[in-house]
Design an enzyme around this catalytic site. Sequence first.
Site, PDB file in Angstrom:
ATOM      1  N   ILE A 186       0.780  -1.222   0.000  1.00  0.00           N
ATOM      2  CA  ILE A 186       0.042   0.022   0.034  1.00  0.00           C
ATOM      3  C   ILE A 186       0.997   0.973  -0.090  1.00  0.00           C
ATOM      4  O   ILE A 186       0.519   2.263  -0.813  1.00  0.00           O
ATOM      5  CB  ILE A 186      -0.983   0.033   1.132  1.00  0.00           C
ATOM      6  N   ASP A 205      10.989   2.889   6.329  1.00  0.00           N
ATOM      7  CA  ASP A 205      10.719   1.281   6.572  1.00  0.00           C
ATOM      8  C   ASP A 205      11.795   0.747   7.073  1.00  0.00           C
ATOM      9  O   ASP A 205      13.002   1.038   7.293  1.00  0.00           O
ATOM     10  CB  ASP A 205      10.323   0.823   5.177  1.00  0.00           C
ATOM     11  N   THR A 263      -4.552   5.113   7.605  1.00  0.00           N
ATOM     12  CA  THR A 263      -5.431   4.340   7.066  1.00  0.00           C
ATOM     13  C   THR A 263      -5.030   2.763   7.478  1.00  0.00           C
ATOM     14  O   THR A 263      -5.386   1.921   6.792  1.00  0.00           O
ATOM     15  CB  THR A 263      -5.393   4.359   5.544  1.00  0.00           C
ATOM     16  N   SER A 264      -4.151   2.607   8.188  1.00  0.00           N
ATOM     17  CA  SER A 264      -3.468   1.560   8.437  1.00  0.00           C
ATOM     18  C   SER A 264      -4.149   0.606   9.712  1.00  0.00           C
ATOM     19  O   SER A 264      -4.686  -0.249   9.706  1.00  0.00           O
ATOM     20  CB  SER A 264      -2.033   1.365   8.869  1.00  0.00           C
ATOM     21  N   ARG A 265      -3.759   1.016  11.035  1.00  0.00           N
ATOM     22  CA  ARG A 265      -4.365   0.498  12.301  1.00  0.00           C
ATOM     23  C   ARG A 265      -4.388   1.396  13.327  1.00  0.00           C
ATOM     24  O   ARG A 265      -3.492   2.192  13.514  1.00  0.00           O
ATOM     25  CB  ARG A 265      -3.737  -0.854  12.633  1.00  0.00           C
ATOM     26  N   ASP A 289      -8.837   6.481   8.816  1.00  0.00           N
ATOM     27  CA  ASP A 289      -9.834   5.669   8.333  1.00  0.00           C
ATOM     28  C   ASP A 289     -10.028   4.397   9.406  1.00  0.00           C
ATOM     29  O   ASP A 289     -10.549   3.424   9.397  1.00  0.00           O
ATOM     30  CB  ASP A 289      -9.247   4.877   7.197  1.00  0.00           C
ATOM     31  N   GLU A 294     -11.893   1.005  17.796  1.00  0.00           N
ATOM     32  CA  GLU A 294     -12.829   1.114  16.601  1.00  0.00           C
ATOM     33  C   GLU A 294     -13.852  -0.328  16.819  1.00  0.00           C
ATOM     34  O   GLU A 294     -14.934  -0.290  16.116  1.00  0.00           O
ATOM     35  CB  GLU A 294     -12.434   1.191  14.969  1.00  0.00           C
ATOM     36  N   HIS A 326     -13.151   2.775   8.569  1.00  0.00           N
ATOM     37  CA  HIS A 326     -12.405   1.576   7.895  1.00  0.00           C
ATOM     38  C   HIS A 326     -13.118   1.275   6.646  1.00  0.00           C
ATOM     39  O   HIS A 326     -13.349  -0.015   6.605  1.00  0.00           O
ATOM     40  CB  HIS A 326     -12.435   0.468   9.071  1.00  0.00           C
TER      41      HIS A 326
HETATM   42  P1  NAI Z   1       2.797  -4.873   3.724  1.00  0.00           P
HETATM   43  O1  NAI Z   1       3.120  -6.031   4.664  1.00  0.00           O
HETATM   44  O2  NAI Z   1       3.049  -4.969   2.249  1.00  0.00           O
HETATM   45  O3  NAI Z   1       3.805  -3.479   3.986  1.00  0.00           O
HETATM   46  C1  NAI Z   1       3.917  -3.115   5.474  1.00  0.00           C
HETATM   47  C2  NAI Z   1       5.224  -2.489   5.357  1.00  0.00           C
HETATM   48  O4  NAI Z   1       5.560  -1.968   6.721  1.00  0.00           O
HETATM   49  C3  NAI Z   1       6.509  -3.455   4.856  1.00  0.00           C
HETATM   50  O5  NAI Z   1       7.318  -2.852   4.041  1.00  0.00           O
HETATM   51  C4  NAI Z   1       7.258  -3.549   6.221  1.00  0.00           C
HETATM   52  O6  NAI Z   1       8.601  -3.712   5.945  1.00  0.00           O
HETATM   53  C5  NAI Z   1       7.027  -2.086   7.194  1.00  0.00           C
HETATM   54  N1  NAI Z   1       7.187  -2.206   8.456  1.00  0.00           N
HETATM   55  C6  NAI Z   1       6.957  -3.219   9.254  1.00  0.00           C
HETATM   56  N2  NAI Z   1       7.421  -2.831  10.614  1.00  0.00           N
HETATM   57  C7  NAI Z   1       7.581  -1.331  10.507  1.00  0.00           C
HETATM   58  C8  NAI Z   1       8.116  -0.603  11.293  1.00  0.00           C
HETATM   59  N3  NAI Z   1       8.343  -0.675  12.428  1.00  0.00           N
HETATM   60  N4  NAI Z   1       8.319   0.810  10.668  1.00  0.00           N
HETATM   61  C9  NAI Z   1       8.155   0.911   9.635  1.00  0.00           C
HETATM   62  N5  NAI Z   1       7.798   0.083   8.422  1.00  0.00           N
HETATM   63  C10 NAI Z   1       7.527  -1.001   9.156  1.00  0.00           C
HETATM   64  O7  NAI Z   1       1.371  -4.450   3.975  1.00  0.00           O
HETATM   65  P2  NAI Z   1       0.115  -3.339   3.132  1.00  0.00           P
HETATM   66  O8  NAI Z   1      -0.486  -4.456   2.378  1.00  0.00           O
HETATM   67  O9  NAI Z   1       1.071  -2.521   2.410  1.00  0.00           O
HETATM   68  O10 NAI Z   1      -0.574  -2.799   4.408  1.00  0.00           O
HETATM   69  C11 NAI Z   1      -0.283  -2.132   5.342  1.00  0.00           C
HETATM   70  C12 NAI Z   1      -1.148  -1.994   6.707  1.00  0.00           C
HETATM   71  O11 NAI Z   1      -2.390  -1.367   5.805  1.00  0.00           O
HETATM   72  C13 NAI Z   1      -1.648  -3.516   6.858  1.00  0.00           C
HETATM   73  O12 NAI Z   1      -0.802  -3.931   8.160  1.00  0.00           O
HETATM   74  C14 NAI Z   1      -2.855  -3.142   7.573  1.00  0.00           C
HETATM   75  O13 NAI Z   1      -2.755  -2.714   8.917  1.00  0.00           O
HETATM   76  C15 NAI Z   1      -3.682  -1.768   6.793  1.00  0.00           C
HETATM   77  N6  NAI Z   1      -4.645  -2.223   6.046  1.00  0.00           N
HETATM   78  C16 NAI Z   1      -5.797  -1.204   5.894  1.00  0.00           C
HETATM   79  C17 NAI Z   1      -6.997  -1.457   5.356  1.00  0.00           C
HETATM   80  C18 NAI Z   1      -8.041  -0.525   5.335  1.00  0.00           C
HETATM   81  O14 NAI Z   1      -9.154  -0.783   5.020  1.00  0.00           O
HETATM   82  N7  NAI Z   1      -7.918   0.662   6.008  1.00  0.00           N
HETATM   83  C19 NAI Z   1      -6.875  -2.613   4.510  1.00  0.00           C
HETATM   84  C20 NAI Z   1      -5.825  -3.203   4.003  1.00  0.00           C
HETATM   85  C21 NAI Z   1      -4.419  -2.844   4.964  1.00  0.00           C
END
Ligand code: NAI
Length: 360
Positions: A186, A205, A263-265, A289, A294, A326
């Site tokens: 993302i 990252d 938009t993450s958690r 988001d 939540e 969300h």
């Molecule tokens: P991903 O696993 O592809 O990417 C996560 C990135 O965060 C990785 O590059 C990882 O190295 C990095 N990371 C891990 N620990 C870290 C830290 N301490 N500091 C900095 N970077 C760190 O995951 P993706 O698919 O990009 O999703 C990211 C987040 O988005 C998910 O964990 C989820 O919580 C959230 N999400 C939210 C949605 C929504 O509807 N609002 C839907 C889907 C995901």
Amino acid sequence: MPNWCVGRNLLYTTHHSPCIENFSPRPNGYLSKMKIAFFSTKSYDRQFFDLYAATHEIIYFEARLTHQTVNLASGCNAVCVFVNDKLSANVIGELKKMNVQLIALRSAGFNNVDLAAAKENAIPVVRVPDYSPYAVAEHAVALILTLNRKTHKAYNRVREGNFSLERLTGFDLHGKTVGVIGTGKIGQVFCDIMLGFGCKVLAFDLIAHQPTVAKGVEYLPLTDILQQADIISLHCPLNEQTKHIINDQTIAIMKKGVMLINTSRGALINTIAAINGLKTGSIGYLGLDVYEQESKLFFNDLSENIIQDDDILRLISFPNVLITAHQGFFTEEALTQIAAITMQNIADFEAGILLKNRVV
Ligand code: NAI
């Protein structure tokens, strides 16, 4: 298909929609359809998952999976859960007793599952790691544009015959510095979009993503990004290292009036610290988001209820805060993919083949 109806908060499937072909055979002993207890069901889940009713028996429950509701999974081979279902050690222990053999997340994040307990009980956990990074990244951009250009306010004003521009001033995104925390699937799409706006994009990252560097994104230590960014967007997962990554101390080093997007958690941000930051003007705009608390609110219509969460009510009261419940993932494309990949994960489990989307 039998009519399962056990009471309030419980639905059942009756659809016999077209079969999705190419599902694997069932050498794992599932001669009949595998029975899946589907928690936190909404109408849109049924719309996309009913396509698989011919290959699997899906029993839909409106209830969230918690210690109180876990017994609903009795007699099922798998549970299918979403972001606010709580799979604590206790709940997983109960699932094990019921002989539930698979936890299928229909989400990317898995912070709501006690992975150690799942491992200990030998229940594999599968997820949908990649359904549409565009959906979430584009929603982050929607929050930025709305907060900046105040289109939500303009929409209401014009409908009421108020054509004034007073207090609608925004700023050009072009030339601004955007800090991206987490450049996974993302985060990378988000970087691409912001580069397209002509922003300077800085990223933090654990590992620098070289193709993203090649596009012009600069990886810096977190502190440098917090100090330099006009807009900060969170795209890292929630874990022990990232919980409350935005707190009093990190807000103190940000540019005054920064725009913060999550938009993450929810628990990446300490909510009280964000409220304090908004009150002092340290945070100039907040787009959420996701929200720390939540699970008791989002995905439900509480418009006739007395909301007990004072923190969200305080957040809603700020004119420079925009909260969506969300919905980042909520596009046709993403929902189609979520259903297809979740059911493929389950089919792979039945077939006894390698679970490529296994978390533990
Ligand atoms: P991903 O696993 O592809 O990417 C996560 C990135 O965060 C990785 O590059 C990882 O190295 C990095 N990371 C891990 N620990 C870290 C830290 N301490 N500091 C900095 N970077 C760190 O995951 P993706 O698919 O990009 O999703 C990211 C987040 O988005 C998910 O964990 C989820 O919580 C959230 N999400 C939210 C949605 C929504 O509807 N609002 C839907 C889907 C995901």
